[in-house]
Enzyme design. Structure first.
Site, PDB file in Angstrom:
ATOM      1  CB  ILE A 101      -4.718   4.321  -2.211  1.00  0.00           C
ATOM      2  CG1 ILE A 101      -5.611   4.815  -0.999  1.00  0.00           C
ATOM      3  CG2 ILE A 101      -3.811   5.375  -2.019  1.00  0.00           C
ATOM      4  CD1 ILE A 101      -5.330   4.620   0.374  1.00  0.00           C
ATOM      5  CG  HIS A 121       1.032   7.882   8.991  1.00  0.00           C
ATOM      6  ND1 HIS A 121       1.188   6.809   9.798  1.00  0.00           N
ATOM      7  CD2 HIS A 121       0.456   8.092   8.770  1.00  0.00           C
ATOM      8  CE1 HIS A 121       0.215   6.395   9.308  1.00  0.00           C
ATOM      9  NE2 HIS A 121      -0.668   7.086   8.426  1.00  0.00           N
TER      10      HIS A 121
END
Length: 316
Positions: free
Chosen positions: A148, A276
């Site tokens: 990521i 989230h």
């Protein structure tokens, strides 16, 4: 072999798995309660990770492998898992595209004043006094240089940013101009226009960031957290915002989720909150199941080289 899913999987994916592995007995359930009927026979347990505790493992005497269809494994009882010799894998790496896009979009949102533009639009207000800024040419510090973090740095390079990576090892990684160890974090913080965290929750990262860290940063800096909410205490972030140590905070993860409706974060103009969702993607399950199938092939063939194998001692 009995493979038990507590993670909800669409019927089309179920059919693909059953067709690819006709000798495997699959049980597709929605949640632990439904799955509990098959635990005593399960060889493999496929989950999102939040339902695995000691009680569940003790009900599964034949369990060899826990496949987590998300990145988070911090809630798993690793002492028992290690004692039982159960493999654990996760799905890290499948989030890089969508989480990198989220990161860039949020930094643009802050610099291009999109919150206020939308507010003005709703109020029919023609306000040209907003001051726009450019993310191009700024310096980004990324906590976590895995898949990521690398993808975030790669996209940052399209905006000609200087990219600095911070990790446990500090080893050189593609798309980062510099890499440093976590031990040297304070030395690089003064350079950061953007501080982005993609760190998991481990014993080494819990409450890693303290009040002192934010005193090293520019008061124009933006902090963005898409890793785990226990990287920094909420009170610490609120203080940094209220005292002008940070210009803006973008949070997709929190110490407590869902974030309570009366939490002070909701009232702060300089805090952007999302529930989230930075890892959401229409391709999520396809990518997660591809990793699962690769590892299932290894389990069947006896290959020990599992993808994304978790070290139970470290918890990641």
């Amino acid at each position: 072999m009995v493979i038990l899913f507590s993670a909800k999987v669409a019927e089309k994916h179920q059919q693909v798995l059953e067709g690819a592995y006709p000798k495997v007995q699959f049980h597709f359930c929605e949640g632990t309660l439904e799955a509990s009927e098959y635990l005593n026979k399960a060889t493999v347990y496929v989950t999102y990770g939040d339902d695995v505790d000691e009680e569940l493992i003790n009900q599964a005497p034949n369990l060899q492998w826990i496949s987590v269809l998300s990145a988070g494994v911090e809630r798993l009882p690793f002492e028992l898992i290690k004692e039982r010799g159960i493999r654990v894998t996760n799905s890290r790496g499948i989030h890089k595209v969508q989480m990198a896009e989220y990161t860039i979009s949020m930094l643009l949102q802050v610099y291009r004043q999109e919150k206020y533009l939308m507010k003005n639009e709703q109020q029919n207000s023609w306000d040209k006094s907003l001051r726009m800024k450019e993310i191009t040419g700024q310096t980004m510090v990324v906590l976590g240089t895995g898949a990521i973090g690398q993808e975030i740095a790669r996209l940052a390079k399209a905006f000609r940013m200087k990219t600095i990576g911070v990790s446990r090892s500090g080893r050189a990684v593609e798309f980062f101009d510099e890499t440093h160890t976590i031990a040297n974090l304070k030395e690089v913080l003064p350079e950061a226009d953007f501080l982005v965290s993609v760190l998991p929750s481990t014993s080494e990262t819990k409450y890693l960031l303290t009040e002192e860290h934010f005193t090293f940063m520019k008061n124009s800096a933006v902090f963005l957290n898409i890793g785990r909410g226990d990287l920094v205490a909420s009170e610490t972030l609120l203080k940094a915002i209220k005292e002008g140590q940070l210009a803006h905070v973008v949070l997709d993860v929190f110490e407590e989720e869902p974030l309570p409706a009366d939490h002070p974060f909701w009232q702060e103009e300089q805090v952007t909150i999302t529930p989230h969702i930075s890892g959401q993607s229409p391709n999520y399950m396809v990518r997660a199941l591809a990793i699962f199938q690769d590892n299932l092939d290894k389990l069947i063939s006896g290959d020990q080289d599992f993808i994304n194998l978790i070290d139970p001692t470290r918890g990641y």
